[in-house]
Design a protein around this motif. Structure first.
Motif, PDB file in Angstrom:
ATOM      1  N   LEU A   1     -20.789 -15.636 122.154  1.00  0.00           N
ATOM      2  CA  LEU A   1     -21.253 -16.772 122.941  1.00  0.00           C
ATOM      3  C   LEU A   1     -20.058 -17.460 123.598  1.00  0.00           C
ATOM      4  CD1 LEU A   1     -23.817 -18.465 120.500  1.00  0.00           C
ATOM      5  CD2 LEU A   1     -24.345 -17.037 122.480  1.00  0.00           C
ATOM      6  N   PRO A   2     -20.295 -18.265 124.638  1.00  0.00           N
ATOM      7  CA  PRO A   2     -19.200 -19.069 125.191  1.00  0.00           C
ATOM      8  C   PRO A   2     -18.546 -19.917 124.105  1.00  0.00           C
ATOM      9  CG  PRO A   2     -21.090 -19.135 126.659  1.00  0.00           C
ATOM     10  CD  PRO A   2     -21.543 -18.400 125.424  1.00  0.00           C
TER      11      PRO A   2
ATOM     12  N   ARG B   1     -18.157 -25.457 131.841  1.00  0.00           N
ATOM     13  CA  ARG B   1     -19.549 -25.546 132.298  1.00  0.00           C
ATOM     14  C   ARG B   1     -20.074 -26.969 132.216  1.00  0.00           C
ATOM     15  NH1 ARG B   1     -22.463 -19.971 130.088  1.00  0.00           N
ATOM     16  NH2 ARG B   1     -21.101 -18.545 131.255  1.00  0.00           N
ATOM     17  N   LEU B   2     -19.602 -27.720 131.232  1.00  0.00           N
ATOM     18  CA  LEU B   2     -20.023 -29.109 131.121  1.00  0.00           C
ATOM     19  C   LEU B   2     -19.487 -29.921 132.301  1.00  0.00           C
ATOM     20  CD1 LEU B   2     -21.437 -31.317 129.584  1.00  0.00           C
ATOM     21  CD2 LEU B   2     -19.453 -31.505 128.063  1.00  0.00           C
TER      22      LEU B   2
ATOM     23  N   ILE C   1     -21.760 -31.831 135.100  1.00  0.00           N
ATOM     24  CA  ILE C   1     -21.594 -33.251 135.457  1.00  0.00           C
ATOM     25  C   ILE C   1     -21.437 -33.399 136.964  1.00  0.00           C
ATOM     26  CG2 ILE C   1     -20.030 -35.216 135.250  1.00  0.00           C
ATOM     27  CD1 ILE C   1     -19.504 -34.357 132.361  1.00  0.00           C
ATOM     28  N   ASN C   2     -20.598 -32.552 137.564  1.00  0.00           N
ATOM     29  CA  ASN C   2     -20.384 -32.627 139.019  1.00  0.00           C
ATOM     30  C   ASN C   2     -21.678 -32.349 139.785  1.00  0.00           C
ATOM     31  OD1 ASN C   2     -17.676 -33.150 138.566  1.00  0.00           O
ATOM     32  ND2 ASN C   2     -17.065 -31.001 138.757  1.00  0.00           N
TER      33      ASN C   2
ATOM     34  N   THR D   1     -19.250 -39.037 131.225  1.00  0.00           N
ATOM     35  CA  THR D   1     -18.037 -38.223 131.120  1.00  0.00           C
ATOM     36  C   THR D   1     -18.248 -37.173 130.040  1.00  0.00           C
ATOM     37  OG1 THR D   1     -16.933 -39.570 129.430  1.00  0.00           O
ATOM     38  CG2 THR D   1     -16.621 -40.215 131.747  1.00  0.00           C
ATOM     39  N   ARG D   2     -17.439 -36.147 130.116  1.00  0.00           N
ATOM     40  CA  ARG D   2     -17.541 -35.067 129.133  1.00  0.00           C
ATOM     41  C   ARG D   2     -17.284 -35.588 127.730  1.00  0.00           C
ATOM     42  NH1 ARG D   2     -13.499 -30.415 130.436  1.00  0.00           N
ATOM     43  NH2 ARG D   2     -12.112 -31.669 129.141  1.00  0.00           N
ATOM     44  N   HIS D   3     -16.273 -36.434 127.590  1.00  0.00           N
ATOM     45  CA  HIS D   3     -15.898 -36.965 126.278  1.00  0.00           C
ATOM     46  C   HIS D   3     -17.040 -37.780 125.671  1.00  0.00           C
ATOM     47  CE1 HIS D   3     -14.138 -40.124 123.664  1.00  0.00           C
ATOM     48  NE2 HIS D   3     -13.401 -39.107 123.208  1.00  0.00           N
TER      49      HIS D   3
END
Length: 697
Positions: free
Chosen positions: A274-275, A283-284, A288-289, A400-402
């Motif tokens: 898997l990734p 990818r996250l 988001i973008n 945000t990703r975080h």
């Protein structure tokens, strides 16, 4: 009319040159065609080189055929007219190669090109004939003259079609080119000798170039040598270039495969395929973008498997790994192709799901929980686990990703605390625990450099009550806010973050320093025991660290015992035995800790270079004669005796436990009944009651 004849050897040579020139032309067509850009400099150079080689080949065949021609008068050739015929041959050859390497060759272009090329070849031939400058002039038979022109056009059409069809490097193309070269060579020779046969020389003819021109004697040899040299060089260059191109293509293919494998390794989990974290982060970011541009939503789901650790510890890591692969496959099957299922490590999975509205995450989570709840069959074991899922929605729960990762993780831990086997959406109140974990991790990172760790030492006693034979080093954290923190509160966090490696190295160094101090005081028979975590044990630098610490403190290796849990030692038995053997070769003792809680094969256990078995406190806690734990302890002691291992029991807290363990044959005891963990400055005072016994012994 003058009677003409031919030199049969030169006629044969002319045929051979015609065939060789044809093969060269076909080979050159392939080289030009394989050039990636037909308008590039490389393609133009191949076209020019091919035109020269093919033109010289055709022209030399023609001239060798003329040199084979014999008349009862002296013959010669005008050099300028001869050179003109050569230029015509090269120009015609260049045009032929250019036509043959076009992407398409429709019938109309083929016929027009054949007409132009055939006329050019005929022009070369009759220009070459004119180089003899006969007086009176050569008389041509009209019928044979037209026949030679028709043969030239038909041969040109056949040559163009063959060159176009055979320009690609396909299976068996070499044999096809060889056969086609023979056909083309015969056609060219047929045109030449038909044209020669059309020429008639009156009886009083003289050759005006016989004296001023080039005599045919040495010219035949010169033309044959030069032609063969040119064609051979052209073919060799083509062959070498083809081989170089083939090797370059193979190298490029190998590099592409290697890059693909490397990318697979870097971006995917080696076990489940898997990734991994790196690919998930990418990818996250993309999600988001995309959602930010389109005002869309997506869900980030953190999943942890409930009950996995028990299976992993009881049945072994190889069963655990197989189970993780099965879980990964099942998760991938229930998700859509454009969603992402990733594994972060251990039994943690992350799912990235596109949504139309936040509530769409509920059926997805329910589907995931249901999929994991179904039993798994792994090597004839029916295994059951469940899933705890935390869900964070973009942008409601973070933009945000975080923030998304932290909040989904917090929601997952809330699910675990709420009873597991289900899912929860993130709520702000959950964040307190997540931030608390982050703060602990931050504090842990600076604890080592600020010297906040401490070691306490719990004595080991020879059964039943002494003397002291050493101590086990136990880690504590002197936290600036929370005070003295036990290992249960931070070791798991240190292992997840990887900080256990430098912390473990510090523990080993400090324990050996303290043992050196006791050794100097005269406690020659003591051993200091240090626990190794699973990450530490698998660290490739472990052996170097142990050697460096022993040398630094001038500590005899037999004074150090390294404790490895049974499950760690049995995880990868081949690698574990190799590591343990290297440690044993240093002279360091090896203890198998928590024995009886893992999944050991006796076949491997007897091959482990261990010196000691340590009975887990879980079996000692409820120990009394006639219980199941008593039978297990007795069996472990008997097994240890058979394998010539020391038997140590930990967690001894009552005199009943002490008496039973002594009666079944334990060599050493450790527990609160006999001695609690204390700082090093209090250790000698704490064991003072046992000192007379020790010294008398």
């Amino acid at each position: 009319m003058l009677s003409a004849s031919y030199d049969s050897l030169l006629v044969a040579v002319s045929l051979f040159v015609a065939i060789l020139a044809s093969y060269t032309a076909l080979d050159m067509a392939e080289r030009i065609n394989t050039t990636s850009n037909l308008h590039s400099m490389a393609a133009r150079l191949w076209l020019a080189g091919g035109a020269v080689a093919m033109g010289i080949g055709i022209w030399s065949m023609h001239f060798i055929g003329m040199l084979a021609f014999r008349l009862p008068i002296l013959l010669g050739y005008d050099p300028w007219i001869t050179m003109l015929s050569l230029v015509i041959a090269i120009a015609v050859s260049g045009y032929a190669l250019w036509i043959a390497t076009r992407p398409e060759l429709p019938l109309r272009r083929l016929l027009s090109s054949a007409l132009l090329m055939g006329t050019g070849i005929a022009s070369m031939h009759y220009t070459g004939m004119a180089a003899m400058r006969m007086s009176p002039g050569i008389e041509y038979d009209p019928l044979l003259f037209v026949a030679s022109l028709v043969i030239a056009i038909v041969a040109s059409a056949a040559a163009l079609w063959i060159a176009f069809r055979l320009r690609r490097n396909t299976p068996h193309v070499k044999a096809a080119r060889a056969a086609a070269s023979i056909v083309m060579g015969i056609a060219i020779v047929g045109m030449h000798y038909t044209g020669m046969d059309a020429a008639n020389f009156p009886a009083n003819s003289i050759c005006m170039a016989a004296r001023e021109g080039v005599s045919p004697g040495w010219l035949a040899i010169l033309i044959i040598v030069v032609t063969l040299a040119v064609l051979t060089i052209a073919l060799l260059t083509s062959v070498l270039d083809a081989r170089l191109e083939s090797r370059t293509a193979k190298l490029a293919s190998s590099l592409a495969e290697a890059n693909e494998e490397l990318t697979q390794m870097v971006l995917h989990d080696h076990l489940t395929k898997l990734p991994n974290r790196t690919l998930l982060e990418d990818r996250l970011t993309q999600a988001i973008n995309k959602a930010s541009r389109s005002k869309g939503r997506f869900a980030l789901m953190f999943m942890d498997l409930d009950g996995f650790k028990a299976i992993n510890d009881s049945l072994g890591h190889h069963i655990g790994d197989r189970l993780l692969v099965e879980v990964a496959q099942r998760l991938s099957n229930v998700m859509r192709a454009h969603d992402t299922v990733a594994r972060l490590g251990g039994d943690e999975f992350v799912i990235l799901v596109e949504l139309d509205k936040p509530d769409d995450a509920m059926p997805v989570a329910e589907k995931l929980v249901e999929a994991v709840n179904q039993p798994f069959m792994v090597e004839k074991h029916e295994l059951r686990v469940s899933a705890s899922i935390g869900i964070a929605i973009y942008p409601d729960d973070g933009n945000t990703r975080h923030d998304l990762v932290i909040n989904a993780d917090a929601a997952m831990y809330h699910t675990k605390r709420s009873g597991r086997n289900g899912y929860n959406f993130f709520e702000p109140s959950m964040n307190a625990n997540a931030h608390n974990q982050l703060q602990w991790l931050q504090d842990l990172r600076v604890a080592l450099e600020r010297g906040q760790f401490r070691l306490v030492y719990q004595p080991k006693f020879m059964s039943p009550d002494g003397p002291v034979i050493g101590a086990e080093a136990l880690l504590r954290w002197q936290h600036p806010v929370h005070g003295m923190v036990g290992p249960d509160d931070f070791i798991a966090l240190a292992e997840r973050s990887g900080l256990i490696i430098p912390i473990g190295a510090w523990v080993l160094d400090e324990a050996c320093r303290q043992m050196r101090e006791w050794l100097t005081l005269g406690y020659q028979d003591w051993k200091i025991a240090v626990n190794l975590s699973a990450l530490q044990f698998n660290d490739p630098q472990l052996l170097d660290v142990v050697q460096a610490v022993l040398e630094k403190h001038q500590l005899p290796p037999h004074c150090l015992t390294l404790e490895v849990t049974e499950s760690t030692a049995m995880y990868d038995t081949a690698s574990s035995m190799q590591t343990l053997q290297k440690i044993a070769d240093l002279g360091v003792d090896i203890s198998i800790d928590d024995f009886g809680t893992g999944y050991s094969s006796l076949l491997y256990l007897k091959r482990l270079p261990a010196n000691e078995l340590k009975i887990d406190r879980g079996f000692v806690r409820d120990l009394s004669a006639g219980t199941e734990d008593a039978a297990i302890v007795s069996a472990i002691v008997a097994l240890g005796r058979t394998l010539n291992l020391r038997i140590v029991a930990e967690g001894v807290e009552t005199e009943v436990q002490q008496a039973f363990l002594t009666s079944v044959g334990c060599d050493a005891l450790q527990g609160y009944l006999m001695g609690r963990p204390v700082p090093p400055e209090q250790f000698l005072q704490a064991i003072q009651p046992q000192q007379p016994t020790m010294r008398q012994a």
